[in-house]
Design a protein around this motif. Structure first.
Motif, PDB file in Angstrom:
ATOM      1  N   SER A  84       0.836  -1.214   0.000  1.00 30.42           N
ATOM      2  CA  SER A  84       0.000   0.000   0.000  1.00 30.42           C
ATOM      3  C   SER A  84       0.864   1.255   0.000  1.00 30.42           C
ATOM      4  O   SER A  84       0.640   2.194   0.782  1.00 30.42           O
ATOM      5  CB  SER A  84      -0.927   0.001   1.221  1.00 30.42           C
ATOM      6  N   LEU A  85       1.814   1.279  -0.893  1.00 29.83           N
ATOM      7  CA  LEU A  85       2.761   2.392  -0.922  1.00 29.83           C
ATOM      8  C   LEU A  85       2.085   3.698  -1.313  1.00 29.83           C
ATOM      9  O   LEU A  85       1.148   3.723  -2.126  1.00 29.83           O
ATOM     10  CB  LEU A  85       3.909   2.075  -1.874  1.00 29.83           C
ATOM     11  N   LYS A  86       2.586   4.773  -0.718  1.00 25.08           N
ATOM     12  CA  LYS A  86       2.054   6.115  -0.943  1.00 25.08           C
ATOM     13  C   LYS A  86       3.168   7.008  -1.507  1.00 25.08           C
ATOM     14  O   LYS A  86       4.358   6.733  -1.275  1.00 25.08           O
ATOM     15  CB  LYS A  86       1.569   6.702   0.382  1.00 25.08           C
ATOM     16  N   PRO A  87       2.808   8.071  -2.195  1.00 31.17           N
ATOM     17  CA  PRO A  87       3.845   8.979  -2.700  1.00 31.17           C
ATOM     18  C   PRO A  87       4.767   9.484  -1.600  1.00 31.17           C
ATOM     19  O   PRO A  87       5.970   9.685  -1.836  1.00 31.17           O
ATOM     20  CB  PRO A  87       3.022  10.121  -3.319  1.00 31.17           C
ATOM     21  N   GLU A  88       4.251   9.649  -0.400  1.00 33.79           N
ATOM     22  CA  GLU A  88       5.088  10.139   0.695  1.00 33.79           C
ATOM     23  C   GLU A  88       6.075   9.091   1.208  1.00 33.79           C
ATOM     24  O   GLU A  88       6.917   9.407   2.066  1.00 33.79           O
ATOM     25  CB  GLU A  88       4.230  10.659   1.860  1.00 33.79           C
TER      26      GLU A  88
END
Length: 115
Positions: A84-88
């Motif tokens: 669930s990777l996020k840009p941050e």
């Protein structure tokens, strides 16, 4: 002296997954705690996950439930499964190990989360 070599970084879309690996140049049975840290552009290096020699883990709230650290002492390797990777989460990720009172760092692997 301990050499740590990270691998597995790359470009991934938001919501995707990556698994980072960190191989040590010495037997992991002689290493205490190991961990992953990250540093985004313009920011300080921050803790991502740690694992003791006994397998106890610790995560900050920012990654808890999404990232999992594990170690395979037979392969002298520590892993970081990132879901669930996020840009941050975009940053250079560094491996860290403690051995006989000394702390060692790898050179890092870049993770970019972008569409």
């Amino acid at each position: 002296q301990v050499q740590l070599v990270e691998s597995g970084g790359g470009l991934v879309q938001p919501g995707g997954s990556l698994r980072l690996s960190c191989a040590a140049s010495v037997s992991a049975f002689t290493i205490g705690a190991m961990g992953w840290y990250r540093q985004a552009p313009g920011k300080q290096r921050e803790l991502v996950a740690t694992i003791t020699s006994g397998g106890s883990t610790n995560y900050p709230d920012s990654v808890k439930g999404r990232f999992t650290i594990s170690r395979d002492n037979a392969k002298d390797t520590v892993y970081l499964q990132m879901n669930s990777l996020k840009p941050e989460d975009t940053a250079v990720y560094y491996c860290n190990a403690g051995r006989y009172g000394m702390t060692y760092w790898g050179k890092g692997t870049l993770v970019t989360v972008s569409s």
